[in-house]
Design an enzyme around this catalytic site. Sequence first.
Site, mmCIF file in Angstrom:
data_model
loop_
_atom_site.group_PDB
_atom_site.id
_atom_site.type_symbol
_atom_site.label_atom_id
_atom_site.label_comp_id
_atom_site.label_asym_id
_atom_site.label_seq_id
_atom_site.Cartn_x
_atom_site.Cartn_y
_atom_site.Cartn_z
ATOM 1 C CG ASP A 46 81.666 -62.703 14.786
ATOM 2 O OD1 ASP A 46 81.651 -63.108 15.947
ATOM 3 O OD2 ASP A 46 82.206 -63.316 13.854
ATOM 4 C CD GLU A 69 87.580 -63.036 16.524
ATOM 5 O OE1 GLU A 69 88.232 -63.842 15.854
ATOM 6 O OE2 GLU A 69 86.626 -63.366 17.254
ATOM 7 C CG ASP A 134 85.379 -64.832 20.362
ATOM 8 O OD1 ASP A 134 84.696 -64.398 19.415
ATOM 9 O OD2 ASP A 134 86.165 -65.786 20.233
ATOM 10 C CB ILE A 136 80.119 -65.630 17.229
ATOM 11 C CG1 ILE A 136 78.780 -64.912 17.276
ATOM 12 C CG2 ILE A 136 79.895 -67.107 16.879
ATOM 13 C CD1 ILE A 136 77.977 -65.013 15.972
ATOM 14 C CG ASP A 137 85.101 -69.102 21.311
ATOM 15 O OD1 ASP A 137 85.867 -69.283 20.353
ATOM 16 O OD2 ASP A 137 85.228 -69.675 22.408
ATOM 17 C CB THR A 139 83.329 -69.374 13.115
ATOM 18 O OG1 THR A 139 83.881 -68.180 13.670
ATOM 19 C CG2 THR A 139 82.712 -69.082 11.772
ATOM 20 C CG ASP A 294 89.632 -67.569 20.950
ATOM 21 O OD1 ASP A 294 88.453 -67.220 20.750
ATOM 22 O OD2 ASP A 294 90.492 -67.586 20.048
#
Length: 353
Positions: A46, A69, A134, A136-137, A139, A294
């Site tokens: 991230d 984020e 984002d 890393i959308d 997780t 997102d």
Amino acid sequence: MSSYAKELQVAQLAVQRAAILTKRVFHEKAKGTVSKDDKSPVTIGDFGAQALIISALKASFPDDEIVAEEEAAQLRQDANLRQTIWDLVKTAQLSDSAAEGLLGGGIKDEETMLTMIDYGNSKGGAKGRIWAIDPIDGTKGFLRGGQYAVCLALMVDGDVKVGVLGCPNLPIDDAAPLSGGMESGQTDEGRGVLFSGVLGQGATSRPLTTGVLATEKSISMRAITDIAAATFCESVEAGHSSHGDQAEIAKLLGITNPSVRMDSQAKYASIARGAGDIYLRLPVSATYQEKIWDHAAGDLIVREAGGAVTDIHGKPLNFSIGRTLADNKGVVAAPAAAHAQVLEVVQEVLAKK
């Protein structure tokens, strides 16, 4: 250059570079773990991906705001974690030197890396140019070796103009049908796709590479002549979308194909290129507000591929309020010609609750 051509090129190269970093993190750090402690692979990925993307944006568009984020406070207190991420960021920049001229001089030191991460603190809103990231959308999809996405969108006065999704574990072949094994255990061979859309200019896909961008192909949603033959995409986690309500909706529509569950905006990408047809995210909480990062890129890409995207009340997703979709509940994405029919059944099922 066409409208938003530079923004699109920078976004594509930045997302591609960040996606390659996340793949390296998975192979070197994750290897199937499902931990999400503070030093977990997803934390490392991230931060690293966000730093790379913001650095590229600031080099080309220094006055643009950014909604992202992560913030760097944790890294300022943890030298070991900071060093781990910095090493990955350096390696990502060196291994992607072909893009360096277009993405600026890159990040030179740890302190600059932290500064870049913290540029993502915009509150969003209806005025000006704002990017939503984002890094890393998805997780849990990332940790399982399943579906996840690196997501970036540009909003101008609250309207999404450019969207890019890097999906390292989706099949390169746009015609590859969705299967029940998408949620874990994906390998690199034949996988890794960069999806893009610009408002009014259509949507494309291309293989993820290192350096220069691969040749793109136009994508479009599948024309549905019989809604009963459609395929649903839905979240893996029941906490993200009501599986029971979706099963009832599928039954009323006559859909018998099993729904395909996957994490992240890879669902938007999959229906945009016709691998699936309908994506529902049905509310599981009366108070939860979706985050703009997102949905912004996926929403645009689906609409540019011939789809319609609304919330469960039929309202377009409103990205102009702040960092959340405070004006919306849930998501209904489907081919434009079938959207009204799907929405009607969604409302019928939810009205019973």
